[in-house]
Design an enzyme around this catalytic site. Sequence first.
Site, PDB file in Angstrom:
ATOM      1  N   HIS A  86     -69.236  23.965 -17.350  1.00  0.00           N
ATOM      2  CA  HIS A  86     -69.332  22.950 -18.415  1.00  0.00           C
ATOM      3  C   HIS A  86     -70.781  22.743 -18.842  1.00  0.00           C
ATOM      4  O   HIS A  86     -71.439  21.817 -18.359  1.00  0.00           O
ATOM      5  CB  HIS A  86     -68.774  21.618 -17.900  1.00  0.00           C
ATOM      6  CG  HIS A  86     -67.286  21.539 -17.907  1.00  0.00           C
ATOM      7  ND1 HIS A  86     -66.569  20.900 -18.889  1.00  0.00           N
ATOM      8  CD2 HIS A  86     -66.378  22.041 -17.040  1.00  0.00           C
ATOM      9  CE1 HIS A  86     -65.282  20.996 -18.630  1.00  0.00           C
ATOM     10  NE2 HIS A  86     -65.133  21.675 -17.520  1.00  0.00           N
ATOM     11  N   CYS A  90     -64.600  26.763 -19.939  1.00  0.00           N
ATOM     12  CA  CYS A  90     -63.576  26.381 -18.970  1.00  0.00           C
ATOM     13  C   CYS A  90     -62.157  26.559 -19.530  1.00  0.00           C
ATOM     14  O   CYS A  90     -61.720  27.692 -19.686  1.00  0.00           O
ATOM     15  CB  CYS A  90     -63.859  24.969 -18.483  1.00  0.00           C
ATOM     16  SG  CYS A  90     -63.300  24.720 -16.805  1.00  0.00           S
ATOM     17  N   GLU A 125     -72.066  21.465 -21.379  1.00  0.00           N
ATOM     18  CA  GLU A 125     -72.312  20.200 -22.084  1.00  0.00           C
ATOM     19  C   GLU A 125     -72.683  19.070 -21.130  1.00  0.00           C
ATOM     20  O   GLU A 125     -73.160  18.020 -21.557  1.00  0.00           O
ATOM     21  CB  GLU A 125     -71.083  19.820 -22.937  1.00  0.00           C
ATOM     22  CG  GLU A 125     -69.891  19.238 -22.185  1.00  0.00           C
ATOM     23  CD  GLU A 125     -69.062  20.265 -21.422  1.00  0.00           C
ATOM     24  OE1 GLU A 125     -69.428  21.455 -21.385  1.00  0.00           O
ATOM     25  OE2 GLU A 125     -68.028  19.858 -20.841  1.00  0.00           O
TER      26      GLU A 125
HETATM   27  N1  GLN Z   1     -58.125  23.705 -14.647  1.00  0.00           N
HETATM   28  C1  GLN Z   1     -58.172  23.630 -16.079  1.00  0.00           C
HETATM   29  C2  GLN Z   1     -57.138  24.556 -16.707  1.00  0.00           C
HETATM   30  O1  GLN Z   1     -56.685  25.438 -16.072  1.00  0.00           O
HETATM   31  C3  GLN Z   1     -59.533  23.965 -16.634  1.00  0.00           C
HETATM   32  C4  GLN Z   1     -60.539  22.982 -16.109  1.00  0.00           C
HETATM   33  C5  GLN Z   1     -61.619  22.643 -17.078  1.00  0.00           C
HETATM   34  O2  GLN Z   1     -61.568  22.923 -18.277  1.00  0.00           O
HETATM   35  N2  GLN Z   1     -62.600  21.953 -16.555  1.00  0.00           N
HETATM   36  O3  GLN Z   1     -56.817  24.394 -17.833  1.00  0.00           O
END
Ligand code: GLN
Length: 207
Positions: A188, A84, A190
Amino acid sequence: MTQTKKTVVGVVAVQGAFAEHSHVMHELGCEVVEIRQPSHLQEFDALILPGGESTAQRKLLHDLGLFEPLRQQIEGGTPVLATCAGMILLAQEVREGQGSGVPARHAQFVSEYPTFATMPVTVERNAYGRQLGSFKTVTDFAGLGKVEATFIRAPYAAQVGEGVKVLANVEGKDVAVRYRNMVALAFHPELDGDVIHRWFLDEVVAH
Ligand code: GLN
């Protein structure tokens, strides 16, 4: 009694969902080092860049003096699992999606706090909008079969360069990619057990 050396995993722990990754890797028998300051750095068998808020992470990594040593380790071939916000940190290009709003003094931020830029992908962040920011699905993951995937205000790989392998695609968007030693996921893992971590240790770290 024979003792095999434990795999040492460095989990970047300046912000975000690092504790869950540490827990999973610990359960899988790894030695986990949470990286919060330069004195925590050593030679790692693997690195994890957790989810969270990529803008906060970028600022903190630079301000804490962690950015350049980590960038060198990643470029030097240390296996990386980035999830992410971590996916955003690896990307050569980052563009703002519909859920980002208008970032204040964005150009200045981008030049002051660059990403690691070690993966030739263009990542769009907050790509699913604000309302649809979080959802859970099941997706095919190359070499693994079906895996659960939880998305939280997720990015995706909008463009991938040469040598980048797509590992998973959800509704036309590339959400898991690999380039050399780096695996980047929009979701995610995890939060859904240890399937991906196990795969990462077996297929990326052990090879
Ligand atoms: N929206 C977050 C970003 O742009 C990422 C979201 C996440 O890591 N769950 O940094």
